[in-house]
Design a protein around this motif. Sequence first.
Motif, PDB file in Angstrom:
ATOM      1  N   PRO A   1      99.217  66.905   3.609  1.00 15.74           N
ATOM      2  CA  PRO A   1      98.315  67.750   4.287  1.00 15.74           C
ATOM      3  C   PRO A   1      98.998  68.309   5.524  1.00 15.74           C
ATOM      4  CG  PRO A   1      97.847  65.606   4.940  1.00 15.74           C
ATOM      5  CD  PRO A   1      98.812  65.622   3.753  1.00 15.74           C
ATOM      6  N   ILE A   2      99.997  67.669   6.089  1.00 16.98           N
ATOM      7  CA  ILE A   2     100.565  68.459   7.238  1.00 16.98           C
ATOM      8  C   ILE A   2     101.803  69.120   6.854  1.00 16.98           C
ATOM      9  CG2 ILE A   2     101.563  67.761   9.503  1.00 16.98           C
ATOM     10  CD1 ILE A   2      98.820  66.845   9.085  1.00 16.98           C
ATOM     11  N   GLY A   3     101.943  69.105   5.735  1.00 14.32           N
ATOM     12  CA  GLY A   3     103.544  69.793   5.092  1.00 14.32           C
ATOM     13  C   GLY A   3     102.972  71.215   4.895  1.00 14.32           C
ATOM     14  N   SER A   4     103.483  71.590   3.634  1.00 13.63           N
ATOM     15  CA  SER A   4     103.129  72.911   2.884  1.00 13.63           C
ATOM     16  C   SER A   4     101.823  73.094   2.192  1.00 13.63           C
ATOM     17  CB  SER A   4     104.390  73.326   2.221  1.00 13.63           C
ATOM     18  OG  SER A   4     104.368  72.355   1.195  1.00 13.63           O
TER      19      SER A   4
ATOM     20  N   SER B   1      85.305  59.856  16.856  1.00 11.59           N
ATOM     21  CA  SER B   1      86.881  59.686  16.616  1.00 11.59           C
ATOM     22  C   SER B   1      87.290  58.993  15.329  1.00 11.59           C
ATOM     23  CB  SER B   1      87.447  58.775  17.776  1.00 11.59           C
ATOM     24  OG  SER B   1      87.188  59.457  19.196  1.00 11.59           O
ATOM     25  N   ILE B   2      88.259  59.404  14.622  1.00 12.02           N
ATOM     26  CA  ILE B   2      88.620  59.120  13.463  1.00 12.02           C
ATOM     27  C   ILE B   2      90.124  58.784  13.494  1.00 12.02           C
ATOM     28  CG2 ILE B   2      88.972  61.291  12.523  1.00 12.02           C
ATOM     29  CD1 ILE B   2      87.723  60.367   9.966  1.00 12.02           C
ATOM     30  N   SER B   3      90.530  57.626  12.795  1.00 15.12           N
ATOM     31  CA  SER B   3      92.115  57.301  12.402  1.00 15.12           C
ATOM     32  C   SER B   3      92.671  58.065  11.465  1.00 15.12           C
ATOM     33  CB  SER B   3      92.186  55.831  12.415  1.00 15.12           C
ATOM     34  OG  SER B   3      91.823  55.491  11.021  1.00 15.12           O
ATOM     35  N   ALA B   4      94.033  57.818  11.367  1.00 16.48           N
ATOM     36  CA  ALA B   4      94.794  58.656   9.978  1.00 16.48           C
ATOM     37  C   ALA B   4      94.000  57.904   8.874  1.00 16.48           C
ATOM     38  CB  ALA B   4      96.161  58.441  10.154  1.00 16.48           C
ATOM     39  N   LEU B   5      93.749  56.686   8.757  1.00 14.91           N
ATOM     40  CA  LEU B   5      93.381  56.145   7.626  1.00 14.91           C
ATOM     41  C   LEU B   5      91.632  56.426   7.248  1.00 14.91           C
ATOM     42  CD1 LEU B   5      95.028  52.646   8.108  1.00 14.91           C
ATOM     43  CD2 LEU B   5      95.799  54.542   6.538  1.00 14.91           C
ATOM     44  N   GLY B   6      91.085  57.231   8.285  1.00 19.20           N
ATOM     45  CA  GLY B   6      89.822  57.430   7.997  1.00 19.20           C
ATOM     46  C   GLY B   6      88.915  56.279   8.583  1.00 19.20           C
ATOM     47  N   ASP B   7      89.256  55.521   9.323  1.00 18.63           N
ATOM     48  CA  ASP B   7      88.468  54.696   9.875  1.00 18.63           C
ATOM     49  C   ASP B   7      87.989  55.066  11.384  1.00 18.63           C
ATOM     50  OD1 ASP B   7      89.052  52.782   8.019  1.00 18.63           O
ATOM     51  OD2 ASP B   7      90.922  51.998   8.911  1.00 18.63           O
ATOM     52  N   PRO B   8      86.620  54.787  11.600  1.00 17.07           N
ATOM     53  CA  PRO B   8      86.180  55.102  12.885  1.00 17.07           C
ATOM     54  C   PRO B   8      87.083  54.374  14.118  1.00 17.07           C
ATOM     55  CG  PRO B   8      84.198  54.271  11.387  1.00 17.07           C
ATOM     56  CD  PRO B   8      85.716  54.004  10.814  1.00 17.07           C
ATOM     57  N   GLY B   9      87.257  55.070  15.035  1.00 22.24           N
ATOM     58  CA  GLY B   9      88.045  54.545  16.428  1.00 22.24           C
ATOM     59  C   GLY B   9      87.513  54.907  17.499  1.00 22.24           C
ATOM     60  N   ARG B  10      88.165  54.474  18.599  1.00 21.12           N
ATOM     61  CA  ARG B  10      87.692  54.945  20.130  1.00 21.12           C
ATOM     62  C   ARG B  10      88.519  56.110  20.373  1.00 21.12           C
ATOM     63  NH1 ARG B  10      87.914  49.494  23.423  1.00 21.12           N
ATOM     64  NH2 ARG B  10      90.005  49.622  22.656  1.00 21.12           N
ATOM     65  N   TYR B  11      87.982  57.014  21.248  1.00 23.24           N
ATOM     66  CA  TYR B  11      88.910  58.045  21.804  1.00 23.24           C
ATOM     67  C   TYR B  11      89.863  57.559  22.604  1.00 23.24           C
ATOM     68  CZ  TYR B  11      90.249  62.583  23.890  1.00 23.24           C
ATOM     69  OH  TYR B  11      90.883  63.723  24.302  1.00 23.24           O
ATOM     70  N   GLY B  12      91.301  57.915  22.450  1.00 22.97           N
ATOM     71  CA  GLY B  12      92.397  57.528  23.166  1.00 22.97           C
ATOM     72  C   GLY B  12      93.240  56.386  22.462  1.00 22.97           C
ATOM     73  N   ASP B  13      92.556  56.003  21.557  1.00 21.82           N
ATOM     74  CA  ASP B  13      93.275  55.186  20.450  1.00 21.82           C
ATOM     75  C   ASP B  13      94.677  55.763  19.817  1.00 21.82           C
ATOM     76  OD1 ASP B  13      91.578  53.060  21.267  1.00 21.82           O
ATOM     77  OD2 ASP B  13      90.544  53.002  19.186  1.00 21.82           O
ATOM     78  N   ILE B  14      95.710  55.168  19.537  1.00 20.31           N
ATOM     79  CA  ILE B  14      96.560  55.724  19.019  1.00 20.31           C
ATOM     80  C   ILE B  14      96.501  56.234  17.653  1.00 20.31           C
ATOM     81  CG2 ILE B  14      99.023  54.904  18.066  1.00 20.31           C
ATOM     82  CD1 ILE B  14      99.334  53.160  20.066  1.00 20.31           C
TER      83      ILE B  14
ATOM     84  N   LYS C   1      96.961  58.144  -0.899  1.00 22.36           N
ATOM     85  CA  LYS C   1      95.806  58.784   0.012  1.00 22.36           C
ATOM     86  C   LYS C   1      95.101  59.681  -1.003  1.00 22.36           C
ATOM     87  CE  LYS C   1      98.273  58.648   4.627  1.00 22.36           C
ATOM     88  NZ  LYS C   1      98.614  59.627   5.611  1.00 22.36           N
ATOM     89  N   VAL C   2      93.796  59.764  -0.765  1.00 15.41           N
ATOM     90  CA  VAL C   2      92.623  60.685  -1.338  1.00 15.41           C
ATOM     91  C   VAL C   2      93.305  62.194  -0.852  1.00 15.41           C
ATOM     92  CG1 VAL C   2      90.451  61.681  -1.814  1.00 15.41           C
ATOM     93  CG2 VAL C   2      90.920  59.376  -1.341  1.00 15.41           C
TER      94      VAL C   2
ATOM     95  N   ARG D   1      97.353  73.485  10.657  1.00 12.23           N
ATOM     96  CA  ARG D   1      97.931  72.024  10.700  1.00 12.23           C
ATOM     97  C   ARG D   1      96.805  71.244  11.101  1.00 12.23           C
ATOM     98  NH1 ARG D   1     103.394  70.882  10.614  1.00 12.23           N
ATOM     99  NH2 ARG D   1     103.001  69.336  12.108  1.00 12.23           N
ATOM    100  N   GLN D   2      96.001  71.841  12.129  1.00 14.65           N
ATOM    101  CA  GLN D   2      95.009  70.962  12.742  1.00 14.65           C
ATOM    102  C   GLN D   2      93.746  70.714  11.661  1.00 14.65           C
ATOM    103  OE1 GLN D   2      92.627  72.705  15.913  1.00 14.65           O
ATOM    104  NE2 GLN D   2      91.963  70.805  16.860  1.00 14.65           N
ATOM    105  N   LEU D   3      93.453  72.058  11.011  1.00 17.67           N
ATOM    106  CA  LEU D   3      92.393  71.773   9.852  1.00 17.67           C
ATOM    107  C   LEU D   3      93.000  70.800   8.978  1.00 17.67           C
ATOM    108  CD1 LEU D   3      90.113  72.917   8.506  1.00 17.67           C
ATOM    109  CD2 LEU D   3      91.320  74.787   7.657  1.00 17.67           C
ATOM    110  N   ALA D   4      94.196  70.974   8.285  1.00 20.72           N
ATOM    111  CA  ALA D   4      94.663  70.007   7.387  1.00 20.72           C
ATOM    112  C   ALA D   4      94.612  68.457   7.648  1.00 20.72           C
ATOM    113  CB  ALA D   4      96.075  70.357   7.029  1.00 20.72           C
ATOM    114  N   ASP D   5      94.918  68.269   8.885  1.00 21.45           N
ATOM    115  CA  ASP D   5      94.798  66.946   9.658  1.00 21.45           C
ATOM    116  C   ASP D   5      93.386  66.347   9.579  1.00 21.45           C
ATOM    117  OD1 ASP D   5      95.547  64.336  10.764  1.00 21.45           O
ATOM    118  OD2 ASP D   5      95.764  65.345  12.991  1.00 21.45           O
ATOM    119  N   TYR D   6      92.516  67.120  10.084  1.00 18.08           N
ATOM    120  CA  TYR D   6      91.123  66.659  10.186  1.00 18.08           C
ATOM    121  C   TYR D   6      90.675  66.248   8.776  1.00 18.08           C
ATOM    122  CZ  TYR D   6      90.701  68.299  15.030  1.00 18.08           C
ATOM    123  OH  TYR D   6      91.004  68.465  16.336  1.00 18.08           O
ATOM    124  N   VAL D   7      90.890  67.398   7.820  1.00 17.91           N
ATOM    125  CA  VAL D   7      90.186  67.190   6.534  1.00 17.91           C
ATOM    126  C   VAL D   7      90.873  65.884   5.715  1.00 17.91           C
ATOM    127  CG1 VAL D   7      90.411  68.401   4.066  1.00 17.91           C
ATOM    128  CG2 VAL D   7      89.880  69.534   5.992  1.00 17.91           C
TER     129      VAL D   7
END
Length: 447
Positions: A231-234, A369-382, A289-290, A416-422
């Motif tokens: 999702p972040i590449g091409s 806030s959402i992690s790269a794995l799709g899990d809810p997180g706290r804003y500021g978490d890695i 990943k889905v 890039r931002q859109l692909a990351d969010y999706v």
Amino acid sequence: MPETYTRIAELAREAKTLGDSVALPAPAASSLPNGRPTHHYTWRTAGDHRVRNAHAALNGRVFSWANPSEHGHPGSEPNCRCWPEPYYGDPAVPDAMLRLMPERRVNTDPAVLWASIETLKRPDGSLAASSVVMNDGTVIDSTFVGSTTTTQVKSPVGGAVRIENRNGISTTYAGDDPMALLQTNWGAAGPTVTRTRRRLAFLMDDPLELDRHFDPIDTEISPNPIFDPNPIGSLFSLDAPGGPGAIGAAVLLLYLMRQAEPAIMGAGERDAAYIAFRAWTSGTDPNGKVIPVPVAVGSVTEEQARQSCPLLPEVQSWTDKAALTLAMEQPGLSSQNRGIKLHAIVKGEVDARKRDFPFLYRGVSAEYSISALGDPGRYGDIDTRRLDVIERMPPEEPAVLCDYEVKTGGAQLGGRQLADYVARLAASYPGATIFIFQIKPTYRPPR
């Protein structure tokens, strides 16, 4: 059963309070609405068993904005889930009898997406054709005739994607190939994939590989070989005819142009541009990943948005209200501080609705806030991202997910931002259709 009755009682109580405090939308105007690109429209329905018989009979018929049917315009009667689809031209007068008026605009500002725009318009002002040359040499050619629009995005290196919208159905092709890659239909839950073509051997080195990606009786792609799984590449790279990321690149570009120049793309000024993805569950990428696949791009009216993303008008209203409040109370704010405060006001509006009407707004979250794995997180978490407003439909097991990204000033939702969010949302809600809306204040503070 007791829990069900409790929920019904809560919903009834909240709906009564909400009805006392919020004004209902005014009926549609009986003349050409402000910002509409046409003088006629095609009546469209949600297409399910809930559509009343009288409105189902109107589906596909063409009406003038100045002369509606006996039921008014789509969306004007109580609980109507219909919407007007623009009809370009006059059904009684063919374009061959008209003198089309050409117009050309040239841009020299590198901050603007496009370099030149050429249009052909009918005497009534409706758009017949447009050609947009982007700063990187990409060309977007569109034609608008009746209820059919055709758009082709051509890369300067040879790649091309063609999208045809006919009778409410959108079909996507690779270049001039007559074989459809993807077909979507806007129904009661927004755009959904209704048919895909299995023969995509020309996109692959080994045609036998098709058996790994397609089920002969399944309409879903598992996974789709024409989309780059990264999702972040091409994912957004219009580099070859039908190649990896080609459709993603075309869809993104059309989405950005619908925001920048809605009239040129055949949209009304008040319509909201969207880009929709499907998080396929029938396959994953090599990393497990889905895969989120772009399935539709377009603009929706307020009536149409109610089918899948009913919070859209409210988010736009909160954003406009926040922009006006800041302009009146704190006119000297910098662009950055204005954006921070505006987001805080919108979050406050969401929090207030969730407090006063917890059942109705239980599927809505602000500053999510959402992690790269799709899990809810706290804003500021890695490795987390903060999404402005999320709406889940239905809240418990959402089939539709709406992400409203509030932007101010010259800020835009980039590729890039859109692909990351999706990608994150797809990991969190596999199988869902994901709508992305960029919300900007309609009020502009004077300089």
